[in-house]
Structure formats: structure tokens, C-alpha cells
Design a protein around this motif. Structure first.
Motif, PDB file in Angstrom:
ATOM      1  N   LEU A 135       0.846  -1.188   0.000  1.00 11.61           N
ATOM      2  CA  LEU A 135       0.000   0.000   0.000  1.00 11.61           C
ATOM      3  C   LEU A 135       0.884   1.242   0.000  1.00 11.61           C
ATOM      4  CD1 LEU A 135      -2.667   1.546   0.209  1.00 11.61           C
ATOM      5  CD2 LEU A 135      -2.539   1.270   2.707  1.00 11.61           C
ATOM      6  N   ALA A 136       0.811   2.008  -1.100  1.00 14.23           N
ATOM      7  CA  ALA A 136       1.486   3.308  -1.185  1.00 14.23           C
ATOM      8  C   ALA A 136       0.413   4.378  -1.123  1.00 14.23           C
ATOM      9  CB  ALA A 136       2.287   3.420  -2.470  1.00 14.23           C
ATOM     10  N   ASN A 137       0.400   5.137  -0.036  1.00 20.33           N
ATOM     11  CA  ASN A 137      -0.696   6.055   0.253  1.00 20.33           C
ATOM     12  C   ASN A 137      -0.165   7.469   0.466  1.00 20.33           C
ATOM     13  OD1 ASN A 137      -3.212   7.092   1.068  1.00 20.33           O
ATOM     14  ND2 ASN A 137      -2.737   6.681   3.214  1.00 20.33           N
ATOM     15  N   GLY A 138      -0.531   8.387  -0.405  1.00 13.65           N
ATOM     16  CA  GLY A 138      -0.143   9.784  -0.241  1.00 13.65           C
ATOM     17  C   GLY A 138       0.831  10.244  -1.312  1.00 13.65           C
ATOM     18  N   ASP A 139       0.865  11.578  -1.531  1.00 13.50           N
ATOM     19  CA  ASP A 139       1.692  12.157  -2.590  1.00 13.50           C
ATOM     20  C   ASP A 139       3.181  11.858  -2.431  1.00 13.50           C
ATOM     21  OD1 ASP A 139      -0.492  13.251  -3.866  1.00 13.50           O
ATOM     22  OD2 ASP A 139      -0.353  15.166  -2.804  1.00 13.50           O
ATOM     23  N   LYS A 140       3.647  11.683  -1.190  1.00 13.40           N
ATOM     24  CA  LYS A 140       5.065  11.422  -0.963  1.00 13.40           C
ATOM     25  C   LYS A 140       5.372   9.932  -0.845  1.00 13.40           C
ATOM     26  CE  LYS A 140       5.782  15.782   1.516  1.00 13.40           C
ATOM     27  NZ  LYS A 140       6.214  16.391   2.812  1.00 13.40           N
ATOM     28  N   ALA A 141       4.355   9.118  -0.961  1.00 14.09           N
ATOM     29  CA  ALA A 141       4.539   7.682  -0.731  1.00 14.09           C
ATOM     30  C   ALA A 141       5.154   7.006  -1.948  1.00 14.09           C
ATOM     31  CB  ALA A 141       3.194   7.034  -0.407  1.00 14.09           C
ATOM     32  N   ASP A 156      -2.733  -8.533  -2.446  1.00 15.99           N
ATOM     33  CA  ASP A 156      -3.276  -7.403  -3.192  1.00 15.99           C
ATOM     34  C   ASP A 156      -2.419  -6.159  -3.000  1.00 15.99           C
ATOM     35  OD1 ASP A 156      -5.232  -9.166  -3.831  1.00 15.99           O
ATOM     36  OD2 ASP A 156      -6.834  -8.170  -2.709  1.00 15.99           O
ATOM     37  N   MET A 157      -2.309  -5.355  -4.080  1.00 14.09           N
ATOM     38  CA  MET A 157      -1.464  -4.165  -4.078  1.00 14.09           C
ATOM     39  C   MET A 157      -2.291  -2.945  -4.448  1.00 14.09           C
ATOM     40  SD  MET A 157       1.761  -5.885  -6.127  1.00 14.09           S
ATOM     41  CE  MET A 157       0.684  -6.546  -7.422  1.00 14.09           C
ATOM     42  N   ASN A 158      -1.955  -1.788  -3.849  1.00 18.32           N
ATOM     43  CA  ASN A 158      -2.739  -0.576  -4.098  1.00 18.32           C
ATOM     44  C   ASN A 158      -1.855   0.657  -4.041  1.00 18.32           C
ATOM     45  OD1 ASN A 158      -4.882   1.614  -2.517  1.00 18.32           O
ATOM     46  ND2 ASN A 158      -5.425   0.773  -4.488  1.00 18.32           N
ATOM     47  N   ALA A 159      -2.008   1.529  -5.047  1.00 17.84           N
ATOM     48  CA  ALA A 159      -1.397   2.864  -5.041  1.00 17.84           C
ATOM     49  C   ALA A 159      -2.539   3.870  -5.014  1.00 17.84           C
ATOM     50  CB  ALA A 159      -0.532   3.060  -6.271  1.00 17.84           C
ATOM     51  N   THR A 160      -2.560   4.725  -4.003  1.00 10.72           N
ATOM     52  CA  THR A 160      -3.711   5.606  -3.813  1.00 10.72           C
ATOM     53  C   THR A 160      -3.278   6.991  -3.365  1.00 10.72           C
ATOM     54  OG1 THR A 160      -5.859   5.809  -2.705  1.00 10.72           O
ATOM     55  CG2 THR A 160      -4.050   4.876  -1.420  1.00 10.72           C
ATOM     56  N   ASP A 161      -4.126   7.991  -3.638  1.00  3.25           N
ATOM     57  CA  ASP A 161      -3.890   9.373  -3.215  1.00  3.25           C
ATOM     58  C   ASP A 161      -2.519   9.882  -3.643  1.00  3.25           C
ATOM     59  OD1 ASP A 161      -6.368   9.851  -2.011  1.00  3.25           O
ATOM     60  OD2 ASP A 161      -5.748   8.821  -0.195  1.00  3.25           O
TER      61      ASP A 161
END
Length: 568
Positions: free
Chosen positions: A379-385, A401-406
Motif C-alpha cells: 500500500l502506497a498512500n499519499g503524494d510522498k509515498a 493485493d497491491m494498491n497505489a492511492t492518493d
């Protein structure tokens, strides 16, 4: 050894006492040299006169000095039998510290230098939070503990503890360092000026916080208060160098390794060993950095904590916006095996996996409710993630499961053969739910260049998410659907092109196969699938609300061989 014992005058007891030759006295002796016979006689007289045993007893049969409720300290040595220092590299040292120590905020070793062959500290009792610690450094004096053999520390509270901003400690030379805490204590905690642990050749460090909620190593949990009061930003970091490092904290409220908010919001944990085995995960926050094996080609194993299924969690510094970092095998590479979710919350995680058989797995194994809650692996969450994984060894894999968000970014590069990605949570419609999702301007980049690589699970981009997939090796298999949606609500009178969600897939190797459907869910979202390699093949449907275009490869008469497909 001709001088094993000495006799000192005890002002408190108004009598002579037999103690080790290394003990500190607070009165006058006779001032005369005594022969061996006179010393033996004095021992008998002292024992009869005081009716007690010696504080520091030397056992010649085991070559061991034993202290009972007597400490080694330059700042707290205020009782008969205490010592300023201990320097007997050929002897064993045992310090037994119990509830009858009567020392207030004392501990077995505090602000002192200790050098012995083997060192054992027993302080396994519930005290007042200070007297049930093992070794403390809390002043400008640097505490140094050295042993050529084994160091064993068992305490109720912190086994190794620095504080007051200047406390600094070095533990080195040992063959085995075994630390166990049985209560609410860290194995190693730095709220001072750093802890440095350096083992000898072939050494092992084993640190376990058994029953309490504290990490095996890390910054004080009070550093979280630094978001509200800067005085709680404490500690600079912990460095451990050995041949093997084992850390565990099965009941920790945060993780086994905790990098909190240190001085200047720059706490650092550095672990260097051919084998690193971390049970119960890593938490980095407050601008801190955890670095494991930057220059050692070894094996790193990380298992998630029981509380939240996270193996690695990095979080932004909420007061300064500084990014926290977790870096594994940074420069040279090595094998990495991670069980549990990796989460970057406006922070960064990088793992370099050059070793064959490296993996990232979620803790889910089937289709139960618990598995559904534990199905996520990245999980990569946020503009700096940003989470970046480099797989160059063969037979490596991702399960979960993998997710890139926000605005978060996932970068996955695999150059080895037989790399695979699949879900770990199964149900009746395994292809409908994404193994990889990008939403709210999140971006996921999968660059797979090895042969015989495989993805089982669907790709889903929505709310302006972007997925870029390149499978350039031969015999690549993608078994799943591709789905897109847009950010603009359905009731909006018009859709902006800037709202697009997009999936771009390139299959440029020989014999690439995609088995699944390509579906543009609404409006202007876009999917591009390019089968430019020889014998590239799509088995499934392509559809969208609106129109779409198919460009066929004229080299092949079978219309199912699609060179590129775009769904506007």
C-alpha cells in the motif's frame, strides 16, 4: 592469581568485610601487606564478625566474580561493594540484581566501563521501572561493555537503556549477545545519544521482548509526544553489527523494530548481518530511517506483527512533513523474504532483492474472513509515498493485493525468470477483484523483463489512477481482467479528460498471452494493450460504454492476435 580477596572496613556495619579484590571500600584497612594466610584468617574473622556473605565473591573453580545487589557505576556507587569499573578480561562476571537491592533508581551497570570474558546480568523482577533495568547510560559518560565470550541479560524492564539526551552506550567484542525482557521493557532503547552493538567474528545477537508491549529495539514510545512538545524528540539511533541478528517482540503494540521521532527528527536504526530475522515487523515514523544490510549480500526475513498484519510500515513526520524511510539491501542486494503488508504512508520503502526465492506475501492463505482482512501486501498512500521493489533473482514472487492511492507510487521491477504475482485471498470471482489497483491519482509501474513471468489477478484503475505494465520476456502470461473507471461523479453534466483512469499494457516478448476481459467502465477512461511480440494473444472480450478501436497485426490472419487495443 595471588590476590583473590581483600578486606575492607564497613562504616555502616562497624566491622571488617571480605570482598573481591575489585570492590570499592569506604573505610581504612590496616595498611599492611597481608600474606595469603593472613587473608584467609581475615576472611573467617570478617564472616564471624558481620554474619554475612561477601558482596563480590570470587569462585576460582569457575573463574567467576559474582555481585549481588551491588552495581558498577561512576555516578551511583554509594554503597559498600559497589565498583567504579570492572576490568578483568580473563574472568566471568555475574551480577544478580533482585527486589531487595534497595537502590532506588540504580541498575546493575550504570555509566561505567566493564570488561570481562563472559557477562551475565539477572534482573528479572518487577521493580520501580528503574531498578529492574539492566544497563543504563544517562550522563556524558559513555558506557562501554566488552566481552570476548557471551553477554546474557535478562530483565523485567529495559535491558539496555540510554536517556537524558547525552547517554551513549557501546557493547562489543562478544560472541553471543542474548537479551530477554519479561515485563514492560525494551530489549534496547535509545533516548540518549545512541547505542552501538558490535559483535565479534561469527557473532549472534538475539533480542526478545517476551511479554510486554515494548519493541525489541527502538526509540522511546514517548517520542510520539514530540508532535505536541519538542522536548520529547529523543535519541539518535541504534546500530547492530553481527553475523546473525534475531529480533522479536510478539506482543509489541507497534513493532519489533521501532524508529520513532529522534533528535532533529532523524532517528536511525542500522542492522548489518549475513542473516537478519525480524519477527513482528518494523515501524518507522517521524522522519526516521531503518536501514538493513546496505553493503552485505545476506538474507533478510521479516514477519508481520500479530496486531495489524503489517511487516513494514513507514509514516510521514506529521509535524515537519519529513519522509521516513525503510531501506533493505540498499546497495549490494541480497535475498529478502517478507510476510505481511508493506505500507508507505507519505513515506518510502525500498527493497533490493537480488537473491533467488525472494518474496513478499500477505498473511492471508485462503478465503476466510480473517484472510479477507489480511489480503493486502503493498500500500502506497499519499503524494510522498513510494514503494520500490527490485527483483533480479529467479523464482521470486508477490502474493497478495497491491494498491497505489492518493498520489502514491508503486514501482516493481523484475528481471529474473519465473517471477509471479497472484492474489492470496480466493473467492468465487477471483478475476473480478484486482490484484493491483490504482486510484485517486495513484500510479503503479510493473516492469517485468524476465522469461516465463506470470500475473494471476486483475488490474483496476479508477478515480484517475494509472497502471503501466510491461512484460517483455518470452512466454509471459497475464491471467486477469483490465478495468478502468473515472473520477467524475455520474451525475456530473460533463467529463473532463483530466479525470481519466488509464491502464497501459505492453506484451513485447514472444508467445505472450492475456486471458481475460478488457473493460472500460465509464466515459473517457482508457486502456491500451499492445501485443507487439511474436504470437501475442488475447483470449477474452473487449468492450466499453461508447466506442473503442482495435488495431490488428496484419502479419497474422487470426483476428484474435491483437497488436494494440485502445478504449477511449
Amino acid at each position: 592469581m595471588n590476590h583473590i580477596y581483600k578486606v575492607v572496613w564497613s562504616k555502616a556495619r562497624n566491622c571488617y568485610m571480605a570482598v573481591s579484590e575489585i570492590a570499592k571500600g569506604h573505610g581504612k584497612s590496616s595498611g599492611k601487606e597481608k600474606s595469603g594466610k593472613m587473608i584467609l584468617a581475615s576472611l573467617a574473622v570478617a564472616a564471624l564478625a558481620c554474619g554475612t556473605t561477601a558482596y563480590a565473591a570470587y569462585d576460582p573453580s569457575t573463574n567467576t566474580d559474582t555481585l549481588t545487589n551491588r552495581m558498577i557505576s561512576t555516578t551511583r556507587d554509594n554503597t559498600e561493594g559497589d565498583m567504579h569499573t570492572y576490568d578483568h578480561a580473563d574472568r566471568n562476571l555475574v551480577i544478580n540484581w533482585n527486589a531487595q537491592n534497595g537502590r532506588g533508581d540504580g541498575s546493575a551497570i550504570r555509566n561505567a566501563n566493564v570488561n570481562a570474558k563472559n557477562i551475565t546480568i539477572n534482573a528479572d523482577f518487577e521493580g520501580n521501572q528503574w531498578d529492574d533495568k539492566g544497563i543504563i547510560s544517562d550522563s556524558n559518560f559513555e558506557t562501554n561493555v566488552t566481552a570476548s565470550g557471551d553477554i546474557t541479560i535478562r530483565t523485567h524492564d529495559d535491558a539496555v537503556h540510554t536517556e537524558n539526551y547525552n547517554g551513549k552506550m557501546t557493547i562489543d567484542g562478544f560472541k553471543n549477545l542474548n537479551i530477554t525482557t519479561t515485563g514492560a521493557g525494551f530489549g534496547v532503547m535509545d533516548a540518549g545519544n545512541g547505542v552501538f552493538i558490535n559483535g565479534g567474528a561469527g557473532s549472534t545477537v538475539n533480542i526478545s521482548a517476551l511479554t510486554g508491549e515494548r519493541p525489541a529495539i527502538g526509540a522511546s514510545l514517548n517520542t510520539e509526544l514530540a508532535y505536541y512538545d519538542p522536548k520529547y524528540a529523543m535519541g539518535t539511533g541504534i546500530t547492530i553489527n553481527a553475523d546473525k541478528i534475531i529480533l522479536s517482540s510478539p506482543n509489541a503494540s507497534v513493532a519489533s523494530v521501532y524508529a520513532g521521532i529522534g533528535k532533529n527528527h532523524d532517528f536511525k536504526v542500522n542492522l548489518n548481518a549475513k542473516t537478519v530475522d525480524l519477527t513482528d515487523g518494523i515501524l518507522a515514523e517521524g522522519g526516521s530511517t531503518v536501514s538493513i544490510n546496505p553493503d552485505i549480500d545476506g538474507v533478510v526475513k521479516i514477519t508481520s506483527s500479530k496486531e495489524n498484519n503489517s511487516s513494514i510500515r513507514a509514516m510521514v513526520d506529521k509535524s515537519t512533513g519529513k519522509v521516513s524511510n525503510v531501506i533493505i539491501n540498499g546497495n549490494k542486494g541480497g535475498t529478502a523474504q517478507v510476510l505481511g503488508e508493506i505500507e508507505a504512508d507519505d513515506a518510502s520503502v525500498y527493497i533490493n532483492m537480488t537473491g533467488a526465492g525472494s518474496y513478499i506475501k500477505s498473511t492471508a492463505t485462503g478465503n476466510t474472513t480473517e484472510d479477507r482482512l489480511a489480503k493486502d501486501v503493498l500500500l502506497a498512500n499519499g503524494d510522498k509515498a513510494k514503494i520500490k521493489l527490485d527483483f533480479s533473482g529467479n523464482n521470486s514472487l508477490i502474493r497478495g493485493d497491491m494498491n497505489a492511492t492518493d498520489g502514491g507510487v508503486l514501482d516493481i521491477n523484475a528481471s529474473g525468470d519465473n517471477f509471479s504475482i497472484a492474489r492470496s485471498y480466493t473467492w468465487d470471482e477471483p478475476l473480478r477483484h484486482g490484484v493491483l489497483e490504482a486510484d485517486r491519482k495513484g500510479t503503479a509501474n510493473l516492469i517485468l523483463t524476465g522469461n516465463h513471468n506470470r500475473i494471476d489477478g486483475s488490474l483496476k484503475a479508477y478515480y484517475n489512477g494509472q497502471i503501466n505494465l510491461k512484460m517483455s520476456g518470452n512466454d509471459a502470461v497475464f491471467n486477469g481482467n483490465m478495468w478502468t473507471e473515472i473520477d467524475t461523479p455520474k451525475e456530473s453534466p460533463q467529463h473532463s479528460r483530466d479525470d481519466n483512469a488509464a491502464i497501459r499494457a505492453e506484451f513485447s516478448g514472444k508467445n505472450a498471452q492475456m486471458k481475460g476481459d478488457i473493460v472500460s467502465r465509464e466515459g473517457h477512461s482508457q486502456i491500451t494493450a499492445d501485443f507487439s511480440g511474436e504470437n501475442g494473444k488475447l483470449t477474452g472480450d473487449a468492450k466499453a460504454i461508447g466506442t473503442f478501436e482495435m488495431t490488428y497485426d496484419s502479419r497474422y490472419p487470426d483476428k484474435r492476435f491483437i497488436r494494440s487495443l485502445t478504449i477511449p
